[in-house]
Design a protein around this motif. Sequence first.
Motif, PDB file in Angstrom:
ATOM      1  N   VAL A   7       0.826  -1.202   0.000  1.00  0.00           N
ATOM      2  CA  VAL A   7       0.000   0.000   0.000  1.00  0.00           C
ATOM      3  C   VAL A   7       0.865   1.259   0.000  1.00  0.00           C
ATOM      4  CG1 VAL A   7      -1.630   1.344   1.376  1.00  0.00           C
ATOM      5  CG2 VAL A   7      -1.972  -1.118   1.083  1.00  0.00           C
ATOM      6  N   SER A   8       1.983   1.240   0.748  1.00  0.00           N
ATOM      7  CA  SER A   8       2.754   2.461   0.952  1.00  0.00           C
ATOM      8  C   SER A   8       3.758   2.743  -0.153  1.00  0.00           C
ATOM      9  CB  SER A   8       3.511   2.384   2.287  1.00  0.00           C
ATOM     10  OG  SER A   8       4.448   1.313   2.269  1.00  0.00           O
ATOM     11  N   PHE A   9       3.995   1.785  -1.034  1.00  0.00           N
ATOM     12  CA  PHE A   9       5.051   1.944  -2.031  1.00  0.00           C
ATOM     13  C   PHE A   9       4.513   2.568  -3.312  1.00  0.00           C
ATOM     14  CE2 PHE A   9       7.680  -0.339  -5.408  1.00  0.00           C
ATOM     15  CZ  PHE A   9       8.689   0.607  -5.373  1.00  0.00           C
ATOM     16  N   ASN A  10       5.022   3.737  -3.650  1.00  0.00           N
ATOM     17  CA  ASN A  10       4.674   4.404  -4.904  1.00  0.00           C
ATOM     18  C   ASN A  10       5.851   4.338  -5.871  1.00  0.00           C
ATOM     19  OD1 ASN A  10       2.181   5.038  -3.884  1.00  0.00           O
ATOM     20  ND2 ASN A  10       2.685   7.174  -3.443  1.00  0.00           N
ATOM     21  N   CYS A  11       5.548   4.347  -7.144  1.00  0.00           N
ATOM     22  CA  CYS A  11       6.566   4.243  -8.185  1.00  0.00           C
ATOM     23  C   CYS A  11       7.633   5.318  -8.015  1.00  0.00           C
ATOM     24  CB  CYS A  11       5.910   4.365  -9.559  1.00  0.00           C
ATOM     25  SG  CYS A  11       7.080   4.425 -10.937  1.00  0.00           S
ATOM     26  N   ARG A  12       8.873   4.919  -8.168  1.00  0.00           N
ATOM     27  CA  ARG A  12      10.001   5.846  -8.061  1.00  0.00           C
ATOM     28  C   ARG A  12      10.075   6.781  -9.262  1.00  0.00           C
ATOM     29  NH1 ARG A  12      12.993   4.053  -3.911  1.00  0.00           N
ATOM     30  NH2 ARG A  12      12.660   1.883  -3.262  1.00  0.00           N
ATOM     31  N   GLY A  13       9.341   6.440 -10.318  1.00  0.00           N
ATOM     32  CA  GLY A  13       9.375   7.277 -11.512  1.00  0.00           C
ATOM     33  C   GLY A  13       8.228   8.246 -11.611  1.00  0.00           C
ATOM     34  N   ARG A  54       2.775  -0.357 -13.447  1.00  0.00           N
ATOM     35  CA  ARG A  54       1.864  -0.573 -14.573  1.00  0.00           C
ATOM     36  C   ARG A  54       1.547   0.736 -15.304  1.00  0.00           C
ATOM     37  NH1 ARG A  54      -2.071  -4.376 -10.953  1.00  0.00           N
ATOM     38  NH2 ARG A  54      -1.274  -6.432 -11.577  1.00  0.00           N
ATOM     39  N   ALA A  55       1.771   1.857 -14.644  1.00  0.00           N
ATOM     40  CA  ALA A  55       1.441   3.144 -15.257  1.00  0.00           C
ATOM     41  C   ALA A  55       2.529   3.608 -16.225  1.00  0.00           C
ATOM     42  CB  ALA A  55       1.209   4.198 -14.180  1.00  0.00           C
ATOM     43  N   CYS A  56       3.788   3.649 -15.775  1.00  0.00           N
ATOM     44  CA  CYS A  56       4.871   4.175 -16.628  1.00  0.00           C
ATOM     45  C   CYS A  56       5.806   3.088 -17.142  1.00  0.00           C
ATOM     46  CB  CYS A  56       5.666   5.240 -15.874  1.00  0.00           C
ATOM     47  SG  CYS A  56       6.700   4.594 -14.534  1.00  0.00           S
ATOM     48  N   THR A  57       5.658   1.856 -16.646  1.00  0.00           N
ATOM     49  CA  THR A  57       6.433   0.651 -17.003  1.00  0.00           C
ATOM     50  C   THR A  57       7.849   0.648 -16.435  1.00  0.00           C
ATOM     51  OG1 THR A  57       7.354   1.308 -19.175  1.00  0.00           O
ATOM     52  CG2 THR A  57       5.089   0.437 -19.143  1.00  0.00           C
ATOM     53  N   LEU A  58       8.154   1.536 -15.492  1.00  0.00           N
ATOM     54  CA  LEU A  58       9.487   1.510 -14.880  1.00  0.00           C
ATOM     55  C   LEU A  58       9.627   0.283 -13.989  1.00  0.00           C
ATOM     56  CD1 LEU A  58      12.205   3.041 -14.456  1.00  0.00           C
ATOM     57  CD2 LEU A  58      11.171   4.020 -12.390  1.00  0.00           C
ATOM     58  N   VAL A  59      10.719  -0.465 -14.170  1.00  0.00           N
ATOM     59  CA  VAL A  59      11.074  -1.576 -13.294  1.00  0.00           C
ATOM     60  C   VAL A  59      12.052  -1.037 -12.263  1.00  0.00           C
ATOM     61  CG1 VAL A  59      12.172  -3.846 -13.177  1.00  0.00           C
ATOM     62  CG2 VAL A  59      10.631  -3.293 -15.071  1.00  0.00           C
ATOM     63  N   GLN A  60      11.857  -1.404 -11.015  1.00  0.00           N
ATOM     64  CA  GLN A  60      12.575  -0.742  -9.929  1.00  0.00           C
ATOM     65  C   GLN A  60      12.661  -1.638  -8.704  1.00  0.00           C
ATOM     66  OE1 GLN A  60       9.398   2.373  -8.587  1.00  0.00           O
ATOM     67  NE2 GLN A  60       8.750   1.417 -10.528  1.00  0.00           N
ATOM     68  N   LEU A  61      13.574  -1.265  -7.789  1.00  0.00           N
ATOM     69  CA  LEU A  61      13.633  -1.959  -6.513  1.00  0.00           C
ATOM     70  C   LEU A  61      12.416  -1.606  -5.683  1.00  0.00           C
ATOM     71  CD1 LEU A  61      17.329  -1.787  -5.234  1.00  0.00           C
ATOM     72  CD2 LEU A  61      16.220  -3.548  -6.621  1.00  0.00           C
ATOM     73  N   GLY A  62      12.062  -2.523  -4.798  1.00  0.00           N
ATOM     74  CA  GLY A  62      10.928  -2.314  -3.919  1.00  0.00           C
ATOM     75  C   GLY A  62      11.215  -1.370  -2.776  1.00  0.00           C
ATOM     76  N   PRO A  63      10.341  -1.362  -1.775  1.00  0.00           N
ATOM     77  CA  PRO A  63      10.396  -0.353  -0.697  1.00  0.00           C
ATOM     78  C   PRO A  63      11.419  -0.679   0.378  1.00  0.00           C
ATOM     79  CG  PRO A  63       8.537  -1.809  -0.360  1.00  0.00           C
ATOM     80  CD  PRO A  63       9.154  -2.230  -1.649  1.00  0.00           C
ATOM     81  N   VAL A 191      16.007   0.157 -16.410  1.00  0.00           N
ATOM     82  CA  VAL A 191      15.265   1.059 -17.286  1.00  0.00           C
ATOM     83  C   VAL A 191      15.147   0.514 -18.711  1.00  0.00           C
ATOM     84  CG1 VAL A 191      15.107   3.431 -18.110  1.00  0.00           C
ATOM     85  CG2 VAL A 191      16.120   2.957 -15.872  1.00  0.00           C
ATOM     86  N   SER A 192      13.941   0.560 -19.218  1.00  0.00           N
ATOM     87  CA  SER A 192      13.683   0.318 -20.635  1.00  0.00           C
ATOM     88  C   SER A 192      13.562   1.666 -21.332  1.00  0.00           C
ATOM     89  CB  SER A 192      12.390  -0.474 -20.814  1.00  0.00           C
ATOM     90  OG  SER A 192      11.270   0.302 -20.384  1.00  0.00           O
ATOM     91  N   LEU A 193      13.669   1.638 -22.654  1.00  0.00           N
ATOM     92  CA  LEU A 193      13.476   2.880 -23.399  1.00  0.00           C
ATOM     93  C   LEU A 193      12.040   3.355 -23.261  1.00  0.00           C
ATOM     94  CD1 LEU A 193      14.628   5.033 -25.300  1.00  0.00           C
ATOM     95  CD2 LEU A 193      13.909   3.587 -27.223  1.00  0.00           C
ATOM     96  N   ARG A 194      11.099   2.420 -23.242  1.00  0.00           N
ATOM     97  CA  ARG A 194       9.693   2.819 -23.111  1.00  0.00           C
ATOM     98  C   ARG A 194       9.447   3.545 -21.792  1.00  0.00           C
ATOM     99  NH1 ARG A 194       5.562   2.135 -26.013  1.00  0.00           N
ATOM    100  NH2 ARG A 194       6.609   0.548 -27.316  1.00  0.00           N
ATOM    101  N   ALA A 195      10.005   3.029 -20.717  1.00  0.00           N
ATOM    102  CA  ALA A 195       9.815   3.681 -19.420  1.00  0.00           C
ATOM    103  C   ALA A 195      10.442   5.071 -19.415  1.00  0.00           C
ATOM    104  CB  ALA A 195      10.415   2.824 -18.312  1.00  0.00           C
ATOM    105  N   LEU A 196      11.657   5.188 -19.966  1.00  0.00           N
ATOM    106  CA  LEU A 196      12.297   6.501 -20.013  1.00  0.00           C
ATOM    107  C   LEU A 196      11.478   7.464 -20.861  1.00  0.00           C
ATOM    108  CD1 LEU A 196      14.576   8.477 -19.457  1.00  0.00           C
ATOM    109  CD2 LEU A 196      15.844   7.462 -21.359  1.00  0.00           C
ATOM    110  N   ARG A 197      10.987   6.990 -22.000  1.00  0.00           N
ATOM    111  CA  ARG A 197      10.164   7.854 -22.853  1.00  0.00           C
ATOM    112  C   ARG A 197       8.922   8.329 -22.118  1.00  0.00           C
ATOM    113  NH1 ARG A 197       6.611   5.807 -27.873  1.00  0.00           N
ATOM    114  NH2 ARG A 197       5.489   5.020 -26.061  1.00  0.00           N
ATOM    115  N   ASN A 198       8.278   7.415 -21.410  1.00  0.00           N
ATOM    116  CA  ASN A 198       7.072   7.783 -20.668  1.00  0.00           C
ATOM    117  C   ASN A 198       7.364   8.817 -19.592  1.00  0.00           C
ATOM    118  OD1 ASN A 198       5.623   5.943 -22.203  1.00  0.00           O
ATOM    119  ND2 ASN A 198       5.665   4.335 -20.646  1.00  0.00           N
ATOM    120  N   LEU A 199       8.444   8.608 -18.852  1.00  0.00           N
ATOM    121  CA  LEU A 199       8.765   9.521 -17.753  1.00  0.00           C
ATOM    122  C   LEU A 199       9.315  10.841 -18.261  1.00  0.00           C
ATOM    123  CD1 LEU A 199      10.287   6.871 -15.352  1.00  0.00           C
ATOM    124  CD2 LEU A 199       8.179   8.159 -14.998  1.00  0.00           C
TER     125      LEU A 199
END
Length: 378
Positions: A7-13, A54-63, A191-199
Amino acid sequence: MTEGELVSFNCRGCASADVVPVVNLGEQPCADLFPPAETSGPDPRWPLALWLCRACTLVQLGPVEAQIAEEPLAVESATSRAHAEASVKEILRDYPELLGGVVFEFGSPHGGSWLDHLSAAGSRLAGVGEQADLVIDVHGIVHEPQYGESLKLRADRLAPGGLLVMEFHHLLPLFVGNQFDTIRHGHWAYVSLRALRNLAAHHGLTVESVRQVEMYGGSLMVMLRHTEDAQPDPSVDVVLDDEDAAGIADEVQLGSLQEAAWHAAGALHAELIRHKVAGRTVLGYGAPSKAPVLLDLSKVTTDLLPFTVDLSPRKHGRRIPGGSMVPIRPIDELKAARPDVVLVLTWDIADEIVAQLEADGGWGATYLVPLPEPHERA
């Protein structure tokens, strides 16, 4: 992972709450903490898991925030230094309008700075708060816990009409090449190119061009501009299409990396057992930040790998953190021991390592590369 963490973890991007765990490597030691060899442990560990937004597709470490800050002890490789020099020449060749312009670089613990080469070519370093014609980030931003906020800083530094160059280890080769050992504490984004493009779009930036480079097992050099100045070329769609074909924005596809990691780890353990049973000596080369995860998941201890060596004198007398307890020694000790097999832990610069050890003719050793599956280097 508890429900509260979810619940508390929001995307880093993008700060979206719609993030889901996709790969869990369990509790792992801090990648850059190399304790003195005589210390018995246990070393501190934290969960090491990848999450997908799921919103920006950034893959990242958890909380996981609690980590031990450790000064980097590595020596910059010749491969990295040569890449920095060549990259500056290519950028100034392809963007001649940047010659003599103002530059600003966001540094990286990995080294690879472009500044000396740019200064030699006539560039001027930006003053405090000054915007720059060329802004550079070479493997730096992934060390920042909040990727989106850090990307905004880079956008803010870019002068109108300027070029932002970002190089980073690409999620695609990590996934298709089973480079699970590059997942580590301190690298917050994959980081994927798609995630970078989105952000980038959130901060008024557009990806204009992309180059695929070999650094760190497969990286992207991405050129971005303010959206009103950008003229994207076909290289962008080529990489996006490759990413889509591999499914690296799909949580089910990404989740398959976990099984692949455990399989490769088991295969490395079995390969070292096979050499031991056959009476062959195996020693390691390299003590990179990727070694703790690789050796820990593979259950490799000093029984299978008595020691490894490293070019950095500051790592000598220390050991790999975690369960392996493998000590780190000078390279001369590897040459003196003349092992039958050298396990190349810094596999991303295997060519440089083999050339170094074979410079005087070598001793007939076999070089074992651990990923994507253990194999002898041709």
